[in-house]
Write an enzyme that holds these catalytic residues in place. Sequence first.
Site, PDB file in Angstrom:
ATOM      1  N   SER A 170     -37.240  14.004  12.090  1.00  0.00           N
ATOM      2  CA  SER A 170     -38.558  14.317  11.566  1.00  0.00           C
ATOM      3  C   SER A 170     -39.153  15.514  12.313  1.00  0.00           C
ATOM      4  O   SER A 170     -38.513  16.556  12.400  1.00  0.00           O
ATOM      5  CB  SER A 170     -39.448  13.065  11.657  1.00  0.00           C
ATOM      6  OG  SER A 170     -40.640  13.230  10.933  1.00  0.00           O
TER       7      SER A 170
ATOM      8  N   LYS B 297     -37.369  19.172  13.563  1.00  0.00           N
ATOM      9  CA  LYS B 297     -37.857  20.553  13.559  1.00  0.00           C
ATOM     10  C   LYS B 297     -37.724  21.141  14.964  1.00  0.00           C
ATOM     11  O   LYS B 297     -37.334  22.297  15.150  1.00  0.00           O
ATOM     12  CB  LYS B 297     -39.323  20.597  13.131  1.00  0.00           C
ATOM     13  CG  LYS B 297     -39.701  19.881  11.842  1.00  0.00           C
ATOM     14  CD  LYS B 297     -41.202  19.985  11.572  1.00  0.00           C
ATOM     15  CE  LYS B 297     -41.763  18.861  10.714  1.00  0.00           C
ATOM     16  NZ  LYS B 297     -41.203  18.740   9.394  1.00  0.00           N
TER      17      LYS B 297
ATOM     18  N   TRP C   7     -40.295  13.546   0.331  1.00  0.00           N
ATOM     19  CA  TRP C   7     -41.307  14.332   1.025  1.00  0.00           C
ATOM     20  C   TRP C   7     -40.649  15.404   1.899  1.00  0.00           C
ATOM     21  O   TRP C   7     -41.186  16.485   2.090  1.00  0.00           O
ATOM     22  CB  TRP C   7     -42.156  13.389   1.882  1.00  0.00           C
ATOM     23  CG  TRP C   7     -43.419  13.974   2.442  1.00  0.00           C
ATOM     24  CD1 TRP C   7     -43.744  14.099   3.763  1.00  0.00           C
ATOM     25  CD2 TRP C   7     -44.542  14.484   1.719  1.00  0.00           C
ATOM     26  NE1 TRP C   7     -44.997  14.652   3.903  1.00  0.00           N
ATOM     27  CE2 TRP C   7     -45.508  14.895   2.657  1.00  0.00           C
ATOM     28  CE3 TRP C   7     -44.839  14.629   0.356  1.00  0.00           C
ATOM     29  CZ2 TRP C   7     -46.743  15.448   2.298  1.00  0.00           C
ATOM     30  CZ3 TRP C   7     -46.057  15.183  -0.008  1.00  0.00           C
ATOM     31  CH2 TRP C   7     -46.988  15.586   0.952  1.00  0.00           C
TER      32      TRP C   7
ATOM     33  N   HIS D  59     -37.086   7.571   5.304  1.00  0.00           N
ATOM     34  CA  HIS D  59     -37.239   8.497   6.422  1.00  0.00           C
ATOM     35  C   HIS D  59     -36.997   7.744   7.732  1.00  0.00           C
ATOM     36  O   HIS D  59     -37.868   7.021   8.218  1.00  0.00           O
ATOM     37  CB  HIS D  59     -38.665   9.061   6.364  1.00  0.00           C
ATOM     38  CG  HIS D  59     -38.948  10.161   7.332  1.00  0.00           C
ATOM     39  ND1 HIS D  59     -38.485  11.443   7.169  1.00  0.00           N
ATOM     40  CD2 HIS D  59     -39.684  10.180   8.474  1.00  0.00           C
ATOM     41  CE1 HIS D  59     -38.933  12.205   8.164  1.00  0.00           C
ATOM     42  NE2 HIS D  59     -39.652  11.449   8.968  1.00  0.00           N
TER      43      HIS D  59
END
Length: 420
Positions: free
Chosen positions: A258, A262, A349, A400
């Site tokens: 998540s 990044k 998403w 997720h």
Amino acid sequence: MNPKTILSFLIQLAILPACFAQHPNEAAVDYHLPDVLRTQSGKEINTVADWEKIRRPEVIALFEKNVQGKTPVKNIPLRFVPLSVSHNALNGTATRKQVRVYFSRNEKYYMDILLYLPKNKPVPVFVGLNFGGNQVVNADTGILISKRWVKYATEPAYKNHLGTAASRGVQSNDWCVEKIIAAGYGVATVYYGDLQPDSVNSVNAGVAPLFYTKGQKEPAADEWGAIGVWAWGLSRALDYMETDGDIDAKKVIVMGHSRLGKTALWAGAQDQRFAMVISNNSGEGGAAITRRKYGETIAVMNKAFPHWFCGNFKKYNDKEDELPVDFHELIALIAPRPVYIASASQDQWADPLGEYLSGWYATPVYALYGLKGLSTPVPLGISQPVGDGVIGYHLRKGEHAITPYDWDQYIRFANRFFNK
């Protein structure tokens, strides 16, 4: 035929797997990406030398100015202090080490590294940041409970946003420490809140003030946000690992999930000492193509989490097409090192197709090195990992999260490069 033309044609024919077409607007997405192998002045890049000397520094600078912000270059003297060592952790299968890394003489600024290492040393290591304090990764009662503030803190694991004994092992399924140790790899982790709390207006509660010039009170618009701060911490963990003879520091794999996915990508892009990079469900601002405007967008992310990226990134709220880079170029910055991108079918998403396509559009840079990336713009379906090249990918069924299935793929991919 140009790969972008092929992709557009295939989408128009609607032959993408159904698992990638759950959104009614999926087939209508239209965008034009910056050419990863063409400079802003229009020079075409055809060689490794030109990529490394001209285009790669240009792309790094564009991300620094417009997305993550510049990481300060000030040399911070590090001090590594062992907190505990156990040679019989996890029922005797591993050595557990806990090391505090001080960033200042007054000991105000520090981070704690938790390491589990198998008996066959020196070993390659997976390193990543965790969300809840080091004690969450395993129920091992020898792990020190973090005293830092935690954002997502439900009782009884946390009280007043501070960890309790009930938080031990609450995220153990995310880490699968025993599985990783059994495969012959080590695990290293740091709580991301040691570096900066994950909250709005938190920058001065982290390490950023160590880098301020006289009179400075916050980072400039082109200086790092929290993603940059957290990535800096991953590199400092690697600094420690280079001093530990039980670790093969040439084989350190940086990974994250998540927002920390990044972070792992940005850490790997900046610090070429990381031998491999893994992005798990990193989505917008990570592996996903932002110009697709699918799922989370720049504006949505910057509104909800304004502290993650640099101030300049907010200029591109609802203006993705004006951003001078896109995130296939973030993947390309990792070349020629292996990179693995993972998505989840119910995590629209994060734009699973956009995450895959970043690997596809980064492939030409790997090709400069004579390396295989992704061979098709059309991804395979659920539970059909792609990993025979230097860019790996899978789409897992589910939400997720990080799961044992994900770790199975990461270990299998790493085995190809580290002769396990």
